[in-house]
Design an enzyme around this catalytic site. Sequence first.
Site, short mmCIF file in Angstrom:
data_model
loop_
_atom_site.label_atom_id
_atom_site.label_comp_id
_atom_site.label_asym_id
_atom_site.label_seq_id
_atom_site.Cartn_x
_atom_site.Cartn_y
_atom_site.Cartn_z
N PRO A 1 7.27 -0.53 23.29
CA PRO A 1 8.28 0.48 23.65
C PRO A 1 7.95 1.87 23.09
CG PRO A 1 9.20 -1.19 22.15
CD PRO A 1 7.78 -1.58 22.42
N GLU B 1 7.80 -7.83 15.38
CA GLU B 1 8.30 -6.51 15.00
C GLU B 1 7.29 -5.40 15.27
OE1 GLU B 1 9.78 -9.17 13.75
OE2 GLU B 1 11.59 -8.29 14.59
N ARG C 1 -0.63 -2.78 44.03
CA ARG C 1 -0.20 -2.21 45.30
C ARG C 1 -1.07 -1.03 45.72
NH1 ARG C 1 4.19 0.07 46.01
NH2 ARG C 1 4.70 -0.70 48.07
N ASP D 1 5.91 5.33 50.04
CA ASP D 1 6.91 4.79 49.11
C ASP D 1 7.69 5.88 48.40
OD1 ASP D 1 6.49 2.14 49.33
OD2 ASP D 1 4.96 2.06 47.78
N1 ADE Z 1 7.36 -4.43 24.64
C1 ADE Z 1 8.64 -4.39 24.24
N2 ADE Z 1 9.33 -3.49 24.95
C2 ADE Z 1 8.45 -2.91 25.83
C3 ADE Z 1 8.55 -1.92 26.82
N3 ADE Z 1 9.70 -1.28 27.06
N4 ADE Z 1 7.45 -1.60 27.51
C4 ADE Z 1 6.28 -2.21 27.26
N5 ADE Z 1 6.12 -3.16 26.34
C5 ADE Z 1 7.19 -3.51 25.62
#
Ligand code: ADE
Length: 248
Positions: free
Chosen positions: A87, A114, A152, A167
């Site tokens: 993330p 984590e 794609r 698209d």
């Molecule tokens: N791993 C945990 N959350 C993620 C996300 N939002 N994007 C990519 N990998 C992740």
Amino acid sequence: MRFDIITIFPEMFASVFSGGIIRKAVERGLIQVNVHNLRDYATGKHRQVDDRPFGGDEGMVFKPEPIFAAVESLRGGSDAPAYLLSPQGRRFDQRLAEEWARFPRILLICGRYEGVDERVSRFLAAEEVSIGDYVLTGGEPAAVVIVDAVSRFVPGVVGKEESVARDSFSRGLLDFPHYTRPREFRGMKTPEVLFSGNHGKISSWRRKKALEKTRLKRPDLLAKADLSPEDRKLLERMDKERKERKTP
Ligand code: ADE
């Protein structure tokens, strides 16, 4: 194009790629999706892939050695880029999907727990990539999303290639509304213009709806979109109509 996914949960991928367009693309040899168990690259009696964080904290962190070993071994002599899914990464989007489809091969590292030892992101991965501003339990669902979106753009994967270019997002706007039979369903009607037989009228109606929808739901996209003088005129007219509706 070849995808190599590195994960501690290879079984998670068993069914997702076994249907639809991705399966057909694999069968036709257009793409190759290889899933690798990170544990196979871990050493020691317990094949440990994670450890407690230095400095103390809750949870476990992926160790660097198995990930470096997996990427280096899978890469062989090639310079295929490896992306760490987390993330914390740069946001994956349609433009990136199109860009990555030009590589003959990419590696996707699924993070877990984590976190992942920072040296993977700093010294091994080409980039850290996120599929959106939410936290998944791991990178696996993100890898599925990326394989799908990138595939794609691989020539031949999607039936009519020009349909990828049409698209939403590829054109910078959300898609226009689609309708099919029945013409009227439970009193809900289909817009008359679609039966006019006038292709010019239909395409300008579609463009107008795409602009309307984008402005309503994703004004951020509209600000970046490549708009023609006609688009700007349509938007101005929509603004005017809206103002007129508001004034009694
Ligand atoms: N791993 C945990 N959350 C993620 C996300 N939002 N994007 C990519 N990998 C992740």
